[in-house]
Design a protein around this motif. Structure first.
Motif, mmCIF file in Angstrom:
data_model
loop_
_atom_site.group_PDB
_atom_site.id
_atom_site.type_symbol
_atom_site.label_atom_id
_atom_site.label_comp_id
_atom_site.label_asym_id
_atom_site.label_seq_id
_atom_site.Cartn_x
_atom_site.Cartn_y
_atom_site.Cartn_z
ATOM 1 N N TYR A 23 76.117 -46.170 5.790
ATOM 2 C CA TYR A 23 75.243 -46.212 4.436
ATOM 3 C C TYR A 23 75.462 -46.753 2.854
ATOM 4 O O TYR A 23 75.808 -46.413 1.929
ATOM 5 C CB TYR A 23 73.891 -45.609 4.475
ATOM 6 C CG TYR A 23 72.507 -46.653 5.252
ATOM 7 C CD1 TYR A 23 72.111 -47.439 3.802
ATOM 8 C CD2 TYR A 23 71.933 -46.674 6.396
ATOM 9 C CE1 TYR A 23 70.798 -48.146 4.260
ATOM 10 C CE2 TYR A 23 70.453 -47.043 6.297
ATOM 11 C CZ TYR A 23 70.381 -48.318 6.179
ATOM 12 O OH TYR A 23 69.785 -49.503 5.735
ATOM 13 N N SER A 26 78.430 -48.659 2.087
ATOM 14 C CA SER A 26 77.365 -49.798 1.648
ATOM 15 C C SER A 26 77.495 -49.658 0.598
ATOM 16 O O SER A 26 77.729 -51.122 0.031
ATOM 17 C CB SER A 26 77.076 -50.499 2.818
ATOM 18 O OG SER A 26 76.111 -49.354 2.750
ATOM 19 N N VAL A 27 77.429 -48.574 0.009
ATOM 20 C CA VAL A 27 76.287 -48.388 -1.338
ATOM 21 C C VAL A 27 78.046 -49.036 -1.732
ATOM 22 O O VAL A 27 78.093 -49.400 -3.229
ATOM 23 C CB VAL A 27 76.336 -47.457 -1.438
ATOM 24 C CG1 VAL A 27 75.788 -47.054 -3.341
ATOM 25 C CG2 VAL A 27 74.924 -46.946 -1.521
ATOM 26 N N SER A 45 77.025 -55.377 2.650
ATOM 27 C CA SER A 45 76.679 -54.087 1.614
ATOM 28 C C SER A 45 75.074 -54.810 1.552
ATOM 29 O O SER A 45 74.086 -54.205 2.433
ATOM 30 C CB SER A 45 77.179 -54.410 0.665
ATOM 31 O OG SER A 45 78.096 -53.934 0.235
ATOM 32 N N PHE A 49 71.552 -53.504 3.866
ATOM 33 C CA PHE A 49 70.628 -52.624 3.488
ATOM 34 C C PHE A 49 69.605 -53.338 4.029
ATOM 35 O O PHE A 49 68.687 -52.758 4.082
ATOM 36 C CB PHE A 49 71.044 -53.092 2.041
ATOM 37 C CG PHE A 49 71.824 -51.935 1.369
ATOM 38 C CD1 PHE A 49 71.950 -50.636 1.841
ATOM 39 C CD2 PHE A 49 72.634 -53.249 0.051
ATOM 40 C CE1 PHE A 49 73.055 -50.124 1.029
ATOM 41 C CE2 PHE A 49 73.485 -51.958 -0.661
ATOM 42 C CZ PHE A 49 73.980 -50.676 -0.355
#
Length: 323
Positions: A23, A26-27, A45, A49
């Motif tokens: 996570y 991905s941010v 991404s 999410f």
């Protein structure tokens, strides 16, 4: 159905850390993709999410003496039995048909929730769980009115100590293993109580009151035979309440009182006869007085009246001749 234990899934902490790192990554990728107008990174991404939270559903935490039966699209996958932090297929579903069943037994408790704003009284909120307890449970069934072997109605209650030993059988072989156990306890209790009299009877081979240990052992064996297919082990069964039904309790109390009075009288008479016999032998041995048969009979009669009477005897002094 055979139980299959999943012992190689204790990797929940590792998976949790990986998911958190993904996570975070991905941010970073989302910010980088938006900043440099890289569409593939931005799409990847966004997809993570939207769908990444699904993997968190595969994280399972078990406390000691808890189990979780898992199925995947209707197929039995296995059972988590040992305490720990697990990761399983996130699409697996926990099954426990007795999760919302509330019986008069240990373990079926309500969790205290929020307080009412008006009166400040605690509100009990049922929170069913899909986890199966492997602890030793105590079932207190309601008292039942059953006729004993003599046809007398008696009220009896039992406490049964039990635990789940095969989770697959408990979940899949019966519809609701708690209700199944309760019904089988009632049935076994009726079958065994009908064999014995309440109290001791002629040619007695046991009674509910006098042979409670034997009766409890037979009840335990009877229940165990019926619930083995449900993956339940009966550890102990005890009689917690035993009494005549109210409609005949008064009559049976009078009967018991009469029997006690007869037994007491019999003991008194036996003792009195022994004392009279001893008195006559001592008088004869010491030659204190010589009595003929008529006087002996009179003396025996007087002594028996004195010894067996309910009230104290009034002494009569004979100041004249013996004859």
């Amino acid at each position: 159905m055979t139980e299959k234990t999943l012992n190689n899934r204790k990797n929940g902490m590792v998976v949790l850390l990986l998911l958190v790192l993904v996570y975070v990554a991905s941010v970073v990728l989302f910010i980088f993709g938006v900043s440099y107008d890289i569409l593939p990174l931005t799409l990847i991404s966004c997809v993570w999410f939207v769908f990444g939270w699904i993997f968190f559903l595969g994280l399972k935490v078990l406390k000691p003496q808890e189990a979780l039966v898992l199925t995947l699209f209707g197929k039995y996958v296995g059972t988590l039995k040992n305490s720990g932090f697990y990761f399983v297929n996130p699409f697996c579903t926990a099954v426990n048909p007795a999760a919302g069943t509330k019986l008069n037994q240990s373990g079926d408790v309500k969790v205290l929730g929020a307080k009412q704003p008006s009166g400040g009284v605690d509100v009990s909120i049922d929170i069913p769980t899909k986890k199966i307890s492997l602890k030793i449970m105590t079932l207190n069934n309601n008292r039942q009115k059953i006729n004993d072997c003599l046809g007398n109605p008696v009220e009896i209650g039992i406490a049964v100590m039990w635990q789940v030993v095969d989770t697959a059988k408990a979940v899949f072989n019966v519809d609701n293993y708690k209700e199944y156990l309760s019904l089988q306890c009632d049935s076994a209790l009726r079958n065994i109580v009908r064999i014995y009299p309440y109290d001791i009877a002629p040619a007695d081979e046991g009674s509910l009151r006098g042979s409670s240990e034997v009766v409890a052992a037979r009840i335990k064996d009877e229940i165990q035979d019926k619930v083995s297919e449900a993956g339940i082990e009966i550890l102990e069964a005890r009689i917690t309440y035993l009494a005549y039904a109210p409609e005949i309790a008064a009559v049976m109390l009078q009967r018991q009182q009469a029997s006690a009075i007869i037994d007491a009288r019999k003991m008194i008479v036996d003792g009195a006869v022994g004392m009279v016999e001893m008195a006559l032998e001592r008088l004869s041995e010491n030659r204190i007085v010589d009595l003929d048969d008529e006087r002996k009979a009179a003396m025996v009669s007087n002594l028996l009246v004195v010894l067996c009477g309910n009230h104290d005897a009034q002494p009569v002094v004979n100041s004249g001749s013996l004859y």
